[in-house]
Motif scaffolding. Structure first.
Motif, PDB file in Angstrom:
ATOM      1  N   GLN A  64       8.828   9.964 -42.131  1.00  0.00           N
ATOM      2  CA  GLN A  64       7.865   8.870 -42.260  1.00  0.00           C
ATOM      3  C   GLN A  64       8.206   7.978 -43.455  1.00  0.00           C
ATOM      4  OE1 GLN A  64       7.248  11.938 -41.576  1.00  0.00           O
ATOM      5  NE2 GLN A  64       5.612  12.194 -40.094  1.00  0.00           N
ATOM      6  N   GLN A  67      11.041   5.901 -42.404  1.00  0.00           N
ATOM      7  CA  GLN A  67      10.609   4.899 -41.420  1.00  0.00           C
ATOM      8  C   GLN A  67       9.794   3.799 -42.070  1.00  0.00           C
ATOM      9  OE1 GLN A  67       8.763   7.236 -38.337  1.00  0.00           O
ATOM     10  NE2 GLN A  67      10.640   7.302 -37.139  1.00  0.00           N
ATOM     11  N   LYS A  68       8.999   4.208 -43.060  1.00  0.00           N
ATOM     12  CA  LYS A  68       8.178   3.222 -43.762  1.00  0.00           C
ATOM     13  C   LYS A  68       9.049   2.147 -44.385  1.00  0.00           C
ATOM     14  CE  LYS A  68       4.395   6.255 -44.958  1.00  0.00           C
ATOM     15  NZ  LYS A  68       3.849   7.102 -46.004  1.00  0.00           N
ATOM     16  N   PHE A 134       9.515  -2.708 -47.582  1.00  0.00           N
ATOM     17  CA  PHE A 134       8.076  -2.439 -47.694  1.00  0.00           C
ATOM     18  C   PHE A 134       7.314  -3.718 -48.047  1.00  0.00           C
ATOM     19  CE2 PHE A 134       4.227  -1.098 -49.878  1.00  0.00           C
ATOM     20  CZ  PHE A 134       3.754  -0.114 -49.034  1.00  0.00           C
ATOM     21  N   ARG A 137       7.360  -6.355 -45.297  1.00  0.00           N
ATOM     22  CA  ARG A 137       6.414  -6.055 -44.207  1.00  0.00           C
ATOM     23  C   ARG A 137       4.986  -6.365 -44.646  1.00  0.00           C
ATOM     24  NH1 ARG A 137       7.707  -0.501 -41.982  1.00  0.00           N
ATOM     25  NH2 ARG A 137       6.513   0.224 -43.754  1.00  0.00           N
ATOM     26  N   LEU A 140       4.516 -10.051 -44.550  1.00  0.00           N
ATOM     27  CA  LEU A 140       4.444 -10.523 -43.157  1.00  0.00           C
ATOM     28  C   LEU A 140       3.041 -10.301 -42.584  1.00  0.00           C
ATOM     29  CD1 LEU A 140       5.693 -11.327 -40.353  1.00  0.00           C
ATOM     30  CD2 LEU A 140       6.301  -8.935 -40.084  1.00  0.00           C
ATOM     31  N   ILE A 141       2.522  -9.074 -42.763  1.00  0.00           N
ATOM     32  CA  ILE A 141       1.197  -8.748 -42.203  1.00  0.00           C
ATOM     33  C   ILE A 141       0.114  -9.604 -42.865  1.00  0.00           C
ATOM     34  CG2 ILE A 141      -0.516  -6.919 -41.916  1.00  0.00           C
ATOM     35  CD1 ILE A 141       1.858  -4.923 -41.913  1.00  0.00           C
ATOM     36  N   ASN A 145      -2.342 -12.258 -40.992  1.00  0.00           N
ATOM     37  CA  ASN A 145      -3.803 -12.148 -41.067  1.00  0.00           C
ATOM     38  C   ASN A 145      -4.449 -13.366 -41.713  1.00  0.00           C
ATOM     39  OD1 ASN A 145      -3.819  -9.731 -39.757  1.00  0.00           O
ATOM     40  ND2 ASN A 145      -3.862  -8.492 -41.602  1.00  0.00           N
TER      41      ASN A 145
ATOM     42  N   SER B 211      -9.782  -8.306 -42.793  1.00  0.00           N
ATOM     43  CA  SER B 211      -8.717  -7.321 -42.648  1.00  0.00           C
ATOM     44  C   SER B 211      -8.999  -6.073 -43.490  1.00  0.00           C
ATOM     45  CB  SER B 211      -7.400  -7.960 -43.074  1.00  0.00           C
ATOM     46  OG  SER B 211      -6.348  -7.118 -42.769  1.00  0.00           O
ATOM     47  N   LEU B 273       4.331 -10.080 -35.191  1.00  0.00           N
ATOM     48  CA  LEU B 273       4.315  -8.650 -35.549  1.00  0.00           C
ATOM     49  C   LEU B 273       4.893  -7.770 -34.446  1.00  0.00           C
ATOM     50  CD1 LEU B 273       0.706  -8.426 -37.090  1.00  0.00           C
ATOM     51  CD2 LEU B 273       2.850  -8.611 -38.333  1.00  0.00           C
ATOM     52  N   LEU B 276       6.721  -4.537 -35.420  1.00  0.00           N
ATOM     53  CA  LEU B 276       5.855  -3.479 -35.959  1.00  0.00           C
ATOM     54  C   LEU B 276       4.965  -2.909 -34.861  1.00  0.00           C
ATOM     55  CD1 LEU B 276       4.711  -5.124 -39.319  1.00  0.00           C
ATOM     56  CD2 LEU B 276       6.529  -3.484 -38.959  1.00  0.00           C
ATOM     57  N   ASP B 279       6.405  -0.263 -32.727  1.00  0.00           N
ATOM     58  CA  ASP B 279       6.445   1.084 -33.314  1.00  0.00           C
ATOM     59  C   ASP B 279       5.097   1.782 -33.212  1.00  0.00           C
ATOM     60  OD1 ASP B 279       9.048   0.796 -33.999  1.00  0.00           O
ATOM     61  OD2 ASP B 279       8.679   0.245 -36.087  1.00  0.00           O
ATOM     62  N   ARG B 318       0.537  10.247 -36.698  1.00  0.00           N
ATOM     63  CA  ARG B 318       1.973  10.562 -36.857  1.00  0.00           C
ATOM     64  C   ARG B 318       2.583   9.862 -38.074  1.00  0.00           C
ATOM     65  NH1 ARG B 318       2.817   8.787 -30.883  1.00  0.00           N
ATOM     66  NH2 ARG B 318       1.913  10.542 -29.762  1.00  0.00           N
ATOM     67  N   LYS B 319       1.811   9.003 -38.690  1.00  0.00           N
ATOM     68  CA  LYS B 319       2.259   8.222 -39.864  1.00  0.00           C
ATOM     69  C   LYS B 319       3.588   7.529 -39.591  1.00  0.00           C
ATOM     70  CE  LYS B 319      -0.209  10.908 -43.319  1.00  0.00           C
ATOM     71  NZ  LYS B 319      -0.838  11.919 -42.469  1.00  0.00           N
ATOM     72  N   VAL B 320       3.638   6.739 -38.528  1.00  0.00           N
ATOM     73  CA  VAL B 320       4.896   6.064 -38.182  1.00  0.00           C
ATOM     74  C   VAL B 320       5.324   5.054 -39.253  1.00  0.00           C
ATOM     75  CG1 VAL B 320       4.625   6.379 -35.687  1.00  0.00           C
ATOM     76  CG2 VAL B 320       3.736   4.321 -36.754  1.00  0.00           C
ATOM     77  N   MET B 321       4.367   4.609 -40.050  1.00  0.00           N
ATOM     78  CA  MET B 321       4.667   3.792 -41.239  1.00  0.00           C
ATOM     79  C   MET B 321       3.451   3.891 -42.158  1.00  0.00           C
ATOM     80  SD  MET B 321       4.251  -0.106 -39.785  1.00  0.00           S
ATOM     81  CE  MET B 321       4.921   0.027 -38.144  1.00  0.00           C
ATOM     82  N   SER B 322       3.434   3.140 -43.227  1.00  0.00           N
ATOM     83  CA  SER B 322       2.290   3.186 -44.143  1.00  0.00           C
ATOM     84  C   SER B 322       0.989   2.937 -43.361  1.00  0.00           C
ATOM     85  CB  SER B 322       2.483   2.107 -45.202  1.00  0.00           C
ATOM     86  OG  SER B 322       1.251   1.614 -45.645  1.00  0.00           O
ATOM     87  N   HIS B 325      -0.457  -0.447 -43.634  1.00  0.00           N
ATOM     88  CA  HIS B 325       0.252  -1.458 -42.852  1.00  0.00           C
ATOM     89  C   HIS B 325      -0.116  -1.329 -41.371  1.00  0.00           C
ATOM     90  CE1 HIS B 325       3.719  -2.259 -45.928  1.00  0.00           C
ATOM     91  NE2 HIS B 325       2.534  -2.624 -46.347  1.00  0.00           N
ATOM     92  N   LYS B 328      -3.606  -2.780 -40.887  1.00  0.00           N
ATOM     93  CA  LYS B 328      -3.729  -4.231 -41.114  1.00  0.00           C
ATOM     94  C   LYS B 328      -3.133  -5.030 -39.955  1.00  0.00           C
ATOM     95  CE  LYS B 328      -5.100  -4.712 -45.713  1.00  0.00           C
ATOM     96  NZ  LYS B 328      -4.752  -4.267 -47.019  1.00  0.00           N
ATOM     97  N   THR B 329      -2.235  -4.410 -39.190  1.00  0.00           N
ATOM     98  CA  THR B 329      -1.702  -5.138 -38.031  1.00  0.00           C
ATOM     99  C   THR B 329      -2.726  -5.181 -36.888  1.00  0.00           C
ATOM    100  OG1 THR B 329      -0.698  -3.161 -37.055  1.00  0.00           O
ATOM    101  CG2 THR B 329       0.694  -4.466 -38.508  1.00  0.00           C
ATOM    102  N   THR B 331      -5.763  -6.359 -37.119  1.00  0.00           N
ATOM    103  CA  THR B 331      -6.676  -7.518 -37.231  1.00  0.00           C
ATOM    104  C   THR B 331      -6.477  -8.554 -36.115  1.00  0.00           C
ATOM    105  OG1 THR B 331      -6.661  -7.164 -39.602  1.00  0.00           O
ATOM    106  CG2 THR B 331      -7.593  -9.230 -38.838  1.00  0.00           C
TER     107      THR B 331
END
Lengths: 229, 376
Positions: A64, A67-68, A134, A137, A140-141, A145, B211, B273, B276, B279, B318-322, B325, B328-329, B331
């Motif tokens: 993880q 991947q992060k 990190f 990303r 970007l988010i 938003n 958000s 996005l 992201l 994923d 599964r914590k595929v990323m933070s 993050h 927040k995607t 929203t």
């Protein structure tokens, strides 16, 4: 004639003859290194699969973390390749050392002094890569938003800025360019910002005015009274 | 509140607590000094035994959760029988609210009283589109306002809340409401609802970031899924919970909605996005979202939305990323679903709106096996 042509030729041949075994040993060492590195990579990948390394690293959270930061390859693949390159580079160094060329030997000696800097630079580059991904990303988010149309560009800008800064630091540590790299970075970075400012301020004055007007208008129009909670 | 205590609980000792987060607008003084001198206009003849007041700042992370923690602590120390908490920005609170939030605990043995409000159809969209359907599908109880904010609870439950170590998480902020409801339901405390009428509060804080708010609520919801996975996986059916109070209808102020902005945000999210989201979401889900973005008129189906929310829960699991993050995607997708619901309910009356939300809840219940399968 003997002294003019044959003497140096004989000397050259003798030198070549003395050097050839070293070259042969060096080449053999590099080839052996390549073979061992490839075999080790295969073995490690297979062993990792047998030991469920990818699953374990997923459980402990290592996958993880990678991947992060945008690294999607399995841990077994990463370990296998790391071992491959370490073994191969070691054998290449041994091969070069076997050539017994004073210049190369001096270079290698310098290289060993250089190794700590290389490691530190590699760590900085790695950290810069992770941090760049990190922050890129996150930017970007946040931009999406906030409803910014050029969000992708903002994300990439942040990502590459961090990565370029890390590269600059790493190169400075390696003693490459030093001030030149720093100045080049400052010039390029400053140039980009200035170019954007000029483009937005002069080249696209009308477009900028229209965009700002539209933004302000939208801001007024887009206000709604929804209470989300 | 004082009138509520005096009118409905004159024989009981009551204490009013203002758990303050550092107000600079004179709240402390107002709470300390405000008192009803003449109870006659309120048709209250019998004066209440005693109403003490505690005005205290709370400690910890700034937020409603930290404020509630102080109240739980006071409740525990004083060994209270029943407690009620209400939001400080309410404009529609009446003395009856105190009765409706406390009496089910005192007289009927309930441990947790959820509010049941009349709200405008476009109000409380996180509740309507995520929290209510998910809580209902997971824990099997039809609790209409799980994050209503105004609750009644027993002293026993307040003490139980204090045993949980959650005060450094999002629970200390916006997550407290869903945490209180879920903790009560998942731990088999007796739960009911009370009809409180309209919920009107102060104009929303323009600086409140949607958000961040969405992330805090949804992260608390998902955190609770981790804690109670052994419980929600076993829940196969859903049931209504008892509702107290007299249901009546009131006129609600119209709410301005900008659907075009929401659909634009949705489209922007899908295009910018997409890497992201790929994923986080399943391939099929992603494909359907892209299709939804191209649909005219814009339609975001209920089952697709249920799959999206469950995919987000799985991605956090599964914590595929933070996790921050990931959430927040959500929203832009959430705004897309809200836009679709607003369009669906444009001509609907209150009853039709509830029917529409019932359909949404059923989609979440129908899709639950997908979540259970993915979780394991």
């Amino acid at each position: 004639m003997d002294n003019v042509f044959l003497g140096p030729l004989k000397k050259f041949v003798t030198k070549i003859a003395g050097f050839l075994p070293n070259l042969f040993i060096g080449a053999i060492l590099i080839l052996i290194g390549l073979l061992i590195a490839t075999l080790l990579r295969k073995m490690i990948c297979r062993l990792s699969r047998l030991l469920n390394m990818d699953r374990i690293s997923e459980k402990v959270g290592l996958t993880q973390i990678l991947q992060k930061s945008g690294i999607r390859e399995p841990v077994s693949w990463l370990v296998g390749n790391a071992v491959y390159w370490i073994v191969l580079i070691s054998f290449v160094i041994m091969g070069l050392d076997a050539l017994k060329i004073p210049a190369v030997e001096n270079l290698l000696q310098e290289f060993w002094f250089y190794v700590p800097n290389v490691i530190a630079a590699a760590i900085i580059l790695g950290a810069g890569y992770l941090l760049g991904n990190f922050l890129g990303r996150a930017a970007l988010i946040a931009a999406v938003n906030a409803g910014i149309a050029i969000s992708g560009l903002i994300g990439k800008f942040v990502k590459f800025t961090v990565f370029i800064m890390a590269t600059t630091m790493a190169l400075e540590l390696l003693g490459i360019g030093e001030d030149t790299v720093l100045i080049a970075f400052a010039v390029v970075f400053g140039g980009v910002v200035l170019a954007l400012a000029i483009a937005f301020g002069l080249g696209g004055r009308d477009a900028a005015k229209g965009y700002i007007d539209k933004m302000l208008l939208e801001k007024k129009e887009e206000d709604d009274d929804i209470t989300h909670i | 509140m004082q009138a509520g205590f005096a009118k409905y609980f004159p024989d009981h000792n009551a204490i009013l607590i203002n758990s303050d987060g550092g107000s600079t607008d004179g709240t402390l003084e107002i709470v300390e000094k405000t008192a009803i001198d003449d109870f006659q206009p309120l048709l209250i003849d019998q004066r209440q035994n005693l109403l003490s007041k505690i005005v205290t700042p709370y400690h910890g992370i700034p937020g409603k959760g930290s404020a509630f923690r102080t109240i739980f602590q006071v409740a525990k120390e004083l060994k209270v029988k029943a407690c009620a908490v209400v939001d400080s920005d309410l404009r529609s609170i009446t003395p009856e609210w105190i009765d409706l939030l406390i009496r089910p605990v005192l007289n009927r043995g309930f441990d947790f009283v959820n509010p049941y409000y009349l709200r405008h159809k476009y109000d409380g969209t996180i509740t309507n589109s995520i929290v209510y359907p998910v809580t209902r599908a997971l824990y099997g109880k039809h609790i209409r306002q799980p994050i209503g904010g105004d609750f009644g609870f027993s002293g026993k439950l307040a003490e139980f809340y204090l045993t949980k170590d959650v005060w450094g998480s999002d629970v200390a902020r916006f997550g407290i409401d869903i945490w209180m409801t879920t903790t009560a339901v998942a731990n088999d405390f007796k739960v009911c609802q009370s009809f409180l009428g309209a919920k009107i509060h102060a104009a929303k804080d323009p600086s409140a970031d949607l958000s961040a708010m969405l992330t805090q609520v949804v992260s608390s919801l998902f955190m609770l899924m981790e804690e109670y996975h052994h419980i929600w996986k076993e829940v196969k059916t859903t049931t209504p919970v008892p509702l107290f109070g007299f249901e009546f209808s009131v006129g609600l102020e119209p709410i301005l909605v900008n659907v075009e902005r929401m659909t634009n945000m949705f489209s922007l999210g899908i295009s910018e996005l997409s890497d992201l989201l790929s994923d986080i979401l399943s391939t099929e889900c992603m494909r359907q979202l892209v299709e939804a973005g191209l649909s005219d008129p814009f339609v975001f189906g209920d089952e697709l939305w249920a799959h999206v929310i469950y995919d987000y829960a799985l991605a956090c699991h599964r914590k595929v990323m933070s996790v921050d993050h990931i959430l927040k995607t959500l929203t832009p997708l959430y705004l897309g679903k809200v836009a679709s619901l607003v369009q669906d309910m444009a001509e609907s009356n209150a009853h039709e709106v509830e029917e529409r939300l019932e359909a949404l809840c059923l989609a979440f219940e129908k899709t639950k096996p997908y979540l259970i399968k993915g979780w394991d």
